[in-house]
Design a protein around this motif. Sequence first.
Motif, mmCIF file in Angstrom:
data_model
loop_
_atom_site.group_PDB
_atom_site.id
_atom_site.type_symbol
_atom_site.label_atom_id
_atom_site.label_comp_id
_atom_site.label_asym_id
_atom_site.label_seq_id
_atom_site.Cartn_x
_atom_site.Cartn_y
_atom_site.Cartn_z
ATOM 1 N N SER A 37 0.832 -1.195 0.000
ATOM 2 C CA SER A 37 0.000 0.000 0.000
ATOM 3 C C SER A 37 0.874 1.255 0.000
ATOM 4 O O SER A 37 2.086 1.201 0.195
ATOM 5 C CB SER A 37 -0.894 -0.015 1.241
ATOM 6 N N GLN A 38 0.209 2.427 -0.180
ATOM 7 C CA GLN A 38 0.926 3.690 -0.188
ATOM 8 C C GLN A 38 1.595 3.949 1.167
ATOM 9 O O GLN A 38 2.727 4.423 1.230
ATOM 10 C CB GLN A 38 -0.051 4.818 -0.532
ATOM 11 N N SER A 39 0.890 3.624 2.248
ATOM 12 C CA SER A 39 1.468 3.836 3.584
ATOM 13 C C SER A 39 2.681 2.939 3.809
ATOM 14 O O SER A 39 3.635 3.322 4.486
ATOM 15 C CB SER A 39 0.408 3.577 4.658
ATOM 16 N N ASP A 40 2.628 1.723 3.207
ATOM 17 C CA ASP A 40 3.793 0.822 3.319
ATOM 18 C C ASP A 40 5.017 1.446 2.675
ATOM 19 O O ASP A 40 6.139 1.402 3.215
ATOM 20 C CB ASP A 40 3.487 -0.525 2.670
ATOM 21 N N TRP A 41 4.810 2.015 1.461
ATOM 22 C CA TRP A 41 5.932 2.625 0.752
ATOM 23 C C TRP A 41 6.431 3.881 1.461
ATOM 24 O O TRP A 41 7.630 4.146 1.516
ATOM 25 C CB TRP A 41 5.538 2.953 -0.687
ATOM 26 N N ILE A 42 5.539 4.670 2.013
ATOM 27 C CA ILE A 42 5.952 5.864 2.764
ATOM 28 C C ILE A 42 6.793 5.450 3.966
ATOM 29 O O ILE A 42 7.835 6.049 4.269
ATOM 30 C CB ILE A 42 4.721 6.669 3.207
ATOM 31 N N SER A 43 6.344 4.408 4.644
ATOM 32 C CA SER A 43 7.091 3.908 5.788
ATOM 33 C C SER A 43 8.458 3.378 5.364
ATOM 34 O O SER A 43 9.473 3.620 6.030
ATOM 35 C CB SER A 43 6.284 2.800 6.480
ATOM 36 N N PHE A 44 8.458 2.648 4.211
ATOM 37 C CA PHE A 44 9.713 2.098 3.709
ATOM 38 C C PHE A 44 10.705 3.204 3.380
ATOM 39 O O PHE A 44 11.874 3.168 3.785
ATOM 40 C CB PHE A 44 9.452 1.242 2.464
#
Length: 206
Positions: A37-44
Motif C-alpha cells: 500500500s501507499q502507507s507501506d511505501w511511505i514507511s519504507f
Amino acid sequence: MNWKKTLLGTILVIILVLPWLIGVAINNIPNFGSAGSQSDWISFWGSYIGSMIGVVGTYLVMKAQILYDEKTREQSELESMLPYFNAEQTQNGYKVVFTSVRDNNVLRFVRAILFDSTNNSVISKDLGHEFSDNFFEIKSGSQAVDRLDIEATLMNGKKVFFSYGNDINGAHVYQEGSEYIQYGGSEKGIMSRAKDFDTAFSSAKK
C-alpha cells in the motif's frame, strides 16, 4: 576525472534507484509479489532514507577523523625534524650546534650569513650537510660581526631559518608555503625579519 567522486556518485545513484527498480519489478513481473500500500511505501522510504542519512553521517565523521589524524601525524613528524640552534659568539665568528627530537637528524644545504655592520659587509658561507649534536664553526675574519642568519632544508624539503644577534637572542622559523611560522624564540620583530630571509640569502649569493 576524480575516481573517488565518480565512485561516490555511482553509490548514491544505486542507493536511490534500487528501491524504485524493486517497485517496478513487483508491479510488472508476474508472481513477484504485491507492491504494498501507499502507507507501506511511505514507511519504507522514511526508514530507508533515515538509514542512508545515518550511513552518510557516519562516513563524513569518519572522513573528518581520518583527515584530523593525518594532519596530527604530519605535524608530529614535522616537529620531530625541526632543528634547535644554539649559537655562541667567538672571537671572529660563531660556534653553532643544532639539536632535534629525532636522533641523528640531518640538515641539508646549510648556509650561513654573517653581518658585519662596522665594515658594512655580508659574509656568506655554504656549510653543506650538518648532523644534529655536531658543532660547526662559522668564521668571518672580523671581530665586528653582530648578526648570524642560518638557512637550511629539512629532509622533507621544508626550509628552516635561525637568526641570532641585533637584539634577537636566537629565533627559529620554518616556511610553510608562502608563510613563515615561528617555533622557537619570542622576540618581537622576528617575523618581519623572517620575511627578509630569502632576500638576504639571495643577495649574499651575488
